[in-house]
Design a protein around this motif. Structure first.
Motif, PDB file in Angstrom:
ATOM      1  N   ASN A  16       0.808  -1.220   0.000  1.00  0.00           N
ATOM      2  CA  ASN A  16       0.000   0.000   0.000  1.00  0.00           C
ATOM      3  C   ASN A  16       0.839   1.268   0.000  1.00  0.00           C
ATOM      4  OD1 ASN A  16      -2.990  -0.868   0.280  1.00  0.00           O
ATOM      5  ND2 ASN A  16      -1.830  -2.237   1.606  1.00  0.00           N
ATOM      6  N   ASN A  17       2.156   1.097  -0.084  1.00  0.00           N
ATOM      7  CA  ASN A  17       3.083   2.231  -0.158  1.00  0.00           C
ATOM      8  C   ASN A  17       2.823   3.248   0.956  1.00  0.00           C
ATOM      9  OD1 ASN A  17       5.248   3.629  -1.270  1.00  0.00           O
ATOM     10  ND2 ASN A  17       3.896   4.917  -2.505  1.00  0.00           N
ATOM     11  N   LEU A  18       2.792   2.758   2.195  1.00  0.00           N
ATOM     12  CA  LEU A  18       2.574   3.632   3.332  1.00  0.00           C
ATOM     13  C   LEU A  18       3.249   3.089   4.582  1.00  0.00           C
ATOM     14  CD1 LEU A  18       0.223   2.128   5.220  1.00  0.00           C
ATOM     15  CD2 LEU A  18      -1.240   2.993   3.434  1.00  0.00           C
ATOM     16  N   ILE A  19       3.439   3.986   5.524  1.00  0.00           N
ATOM     17  CA  ILE A  19       3.992   3.626   6.825  1.00  0.00           C
ATOM     18  C   ILE A  19       2.877   3.889   7.826  1.00  0.00           C
ATOM     19  CG2 ILE A  19       5.867   4.041   8.458  1.00  0.00           C
ATOM     20  CD1 ILE A  19       6.640   3.329   5.467  1.00  0.00           C
ATOM     21  N   SER A  20       2.420   2.858   8.517  1.00  0.00           N
ATOM     22  CA  SER A  20       1.268   3.055   9.396  1.00  0.00           C
ATOM     23  C   SER A  20       1.148   1.926  10.403  1.00  0.00           C
ATOM     24  CB  SER A  20      -0.016   3.097   8.572  1.00  0.00           C
ATOM     25  OG  SER A  20      -0.360   1.789   8.164  1.00  0.00           O
ATOM     26  N   HIS A  21       0.271   2.158  11.350  1.00  0.00           N
ATOM     27  CA  HIS A  21      -0.126   1.123  12.298  1.00  0.00           C
ATOM     28  C   HIS A  21      -1.512   0.593  11.929  1.00  0.00           C
ATOM     29  CE1 HIS A  21       3.228   1.631  15.110  1.00  0.00           C
ATOM     30  NE2 HIS A  21       3.105   2.928  14.920  1.00  0.00           N
ATOM     31  N   ASP A  22      -1.906   0.732  10.657  1.00  0.00           N
ATOM     32  CA  ASP A  22      -3.202   0.220  10.206  1.00  0.00           C
ATOM     33  C   ASP A  22      -3.373  -1.227  10.663  1.00  0.00           C
ATOM     34  OD1 ASP A  22      -3.531   2.616   8.879  1.00  0.00           O
ATOM     35  OD2 ASP A  22      -3.478   1.750   6.862  1.00  0.00           O
ATOM     36  N   TYR A  23      -4.568  -1.542  11.075  1.00  0.00           N
ATOM     37  CA  TYR A  23      -4.948  -2.904  11.480  1.00  0.00           C
ATOM     38  C   TYR A  23      -4.204  -3.393  12.720  1.00  0.00           C
ATOM     39  CZ  TYR A  23      -7.201  -2.838   6.940  1.00  0.00           C
ATOM     40  OH  TYR A  23      -7.978  -2.489   5.866  1.00  0.00           O
ATOM     41  N   PHE A  24      -3.654  -2.446  13.499  1.00  0.00           N
ATOM     42  CA  PHE A  24      -2.974  -2.864  14.728  1.00  0.00           C
ATOM     43  C   PHE A  24      -3.915  -3.652  15.633  1.00  0.00           C
ATOM     44  CE2 PHE A  24      -2.194  -2.157  19.251  1.00  0.00           C
ATOM     45  CZ  PHE A  24      -1.011  -2.872  19.387  1.00  0.00           C
ATOM     46  N   GLN A  25      -5.147  -3.179  15.780  1.00  0.00           N
ATOM     47  CA  GLN A  25      -6.067  -3.860  16.688  1.00  0.00           C
ATOM     48  C   GLN A  25      -6.322  -5.303  16.250  1.00  0.00           C
ATOM     49  OE1 GLN A  25      -6.953  -2.343  19.673  1.00  0.00           O
ATOM     50  NE2 GLN A  25      -7.303  -4.506  20.037  1.00  0.00           N
ATOM     51  N   GLN A  26      -6.384  -5.554  14.942  1.00  0.00           N
ATOM     52  CA  GLN A  26      -6.556  -6.930  14.475  1.00  0.00           C
ATOM     53  C   GLN A  26      -5.327  -7.777  14.817  1.00  0.00           C
ATOM     54  OE1 GLN A  26      -7.619  -4.247  12.845  1.00  0.00           O
ATOM     55  NE2 GLN A  26      -9.361  -4.701  11.551  1.00  0.00           N
ATOM     56  N   ARG A  27      -4.126  -7.213  14.633  1.00  0.00           N
ATOM     57  CA  ARG A  27      -2.911  -7.951  14.997  1.00  0.00           C
ATOM     58  C   ARG A  27      -2.884  -8.220  16.489  1.00  0.00           C
ATOM     59  NH1 ARG A  27      -1.306  -4.361  11.477  1.00  0.00           N
ATOM     60  NH2 ARG A  27      -0.240  -2.910  12.893  1.00  0.00           N
ATOM     61  N   ALA A  28      -3.219  -7.212  17.277  1.00  0.00           N
ATOM     62  CA  ALA A  28      -3.228  -7.364  18.733  1.00  0.00           C
ATOM     63  C   ALA A  28      -4.247  -8.422  19.149  1.00  0.00           C
ATOM     64  CB  ALA A  28      -3.533  -6.023  19.401  1.00  0.00           C
ATOM     65  N   ASN A  29      -5.436  -8.365  18.572  1.00  0.00           N
ATOM     66  CA  ASN A  29      -6.464  -9.362  18.902  1.00  0.00           C
ATOM     67  C   ASN A  29      -5.993 -10.768  18.548  1.00  0.00           C
ATOM     68  OD1 ASN A  29      -8.161  -7.344  19.816  1.00  0.00           O
ATOM     69  ND2 ASN A  29      -9.400  -7.302  17.959  1.00  0.00           N
ATOM     70  N   ASN A  30      -5.290 -10.909  17.421  1.00  0.00           N
ATOM     71  CA  ASN A  30      -4.766 -12.213  17.032  1.00  0.00           C
ATOM     72  C   ASN A  30      -3.787 -12.715  18.088  1.00  0.00           C
ATOM     73  OD1 ASN A  30      -2.293 -13.679  15.594  1.00  0.00           O
ATOM     74  ND2 ASN A  30      -4.201 -14.271  14.577  1.00  0.00           N
ATOM     75  N   LEU A  31      -2.909 -11.847  18.578  1.00  0.00           N
ATOM     76  CA  LEU A  31      -1.918 -12.257  19.578  1.00  0.00           C
ATOM     77  C   LEU A  31      -2.584 -12.580  20.912  1.00  0.00           C
ATOM     78  CD1 LEU A  31       0.982  -9.805  18.687  1.00  0.00           C
ATOM     79  CD2 LEU A  31       0.608 -12.150  17.895  1.00  0.00           C
ATOM     80  N   VAL A  32      -3.679 -11.923  21.220  1.00  0.00           N
ATOM     81  CA  VAL A  32      -4.447 -12.252  22.420  1.00  0.00           C
ATOM     82  C   VAL A  32      -5.098 -13.622  22.243  1.00  0.00           C
ATOM     83  CG1 VAL A  32      -6.505 -11.627  23.759  1.00  0.00           C
ATOM     84  CG2 VAL A  32      -4.831  -9.854  23.130  1.00  0.00           C
TER      85      VAL A  32
END
Length: 165
Positions: free
Chosen positions: A84-100
Motif C-alpha cells: 500500500n506504499n505507506l507507513i502506518s499502524h493500520d490494522y494494529f487492533q486486528q494484529r493485537a487481537n490475534n496475539l491475544v
C-alpha cells in the motif's frame, strides 16, 4: 429545502457507509487464529532482537523471548505497508487481537520504522522517540520482529511487536 436535501441524501450515505466498512482485514486473514511456529530470521532481525534485549538488560529489565508467530504477524504488516506504499499502524487492533487469541497475550504494543539501513539506526530512532522507547522498556515478556525489503525501492520496513503473557 435543507431538510429535503438531507432526507434525500441520508439513504445514500447509509448505503455508502455499509458498503465501505468491512470487518475483514486485508492483512492476511489466512492465519487469523492459527499458531505460526516457523519463521526464518535474517541477520538484521536477529540483530534487532539482540539490541532490544541488550538495551533492556542494561537498564535492569528482563530480556524478551522471541515468538515466531509474532514475527510472522509483523511480516504480514510489513507486506501490507509495502503493498500500500505507506507507513502506518493500520490494522494494529486486528494484529493485537490475534496475539491475544492465539498466544494469550495480556498486553500488545508495536514499533514500526521505515528506510533505516541498519538495525542500529532503527533502534537509535526508536530510543529517541518517547513512545517507541516506552514500548521497548515496557512490561513485556515476548517479542517478534520482521524487517522486509521492498523489492521495487530497496527500502526497509520494520515492524517490532511486544506482548506480555
Amino acid at each position: 429545502m435543507k431538510a429535503k436535501m438531507f432526507r434525500a441524501l441520508l439513504p445514500i450515505a447509509i448505503v455508502f457507509t455499509m458498503i465501505s466498512c468491512s470487518s475483514d482485514s486485508s492483512e492476511g486473514s489466512s492465519t487469523e487464529n492459527k499458531l505460526v511456529t516457523t519463521y526464518n530470521y535474517n541477520e538484521s532481525e536477529l540483530k534487532v532482537i539482540t539490541l532490544v534485549n541488550n538495551y533492556r538488560q542494561s537498564i535492569g529489565l528482563n530480556t524478551l523471548e522471541v515468538i515466531n508467530h509474532i514475527s510472522y504477524k509483523s511480516q504480514e504488516h510489513n507486506i501490507y505497508m509495502i503493498d500500500n506504499n505507506l507507513i502506518s499502524h493500520d490494522y494494529f487492533q486486528q494484529r493485537a487481537n490475534n496475539l491475544v487469541d492465539v498466544l494469550g497475550a495480556k498486553r500488545v504494543s508495536e514499533n514500526i520504522a521505515y528506510n533505516y539501513q541498519t538495525p542500529e539506526s532503527a533502534m537509535s530512532a526508536w530510543l529517541n522517540s518517547p513512545g517507541h522507547k516506552d514500548n521497548i522498556e515496557g512490561d513485556f515478556t515476548h517479542l517478534g520482529i520482521s524487517i522486509t525489503v521492498d523489492e521495487t525501492t530497496g527500502k526497509k520496513y520494520y515492524t517490532n511487536m511486544f506482548i506480555k503473557k
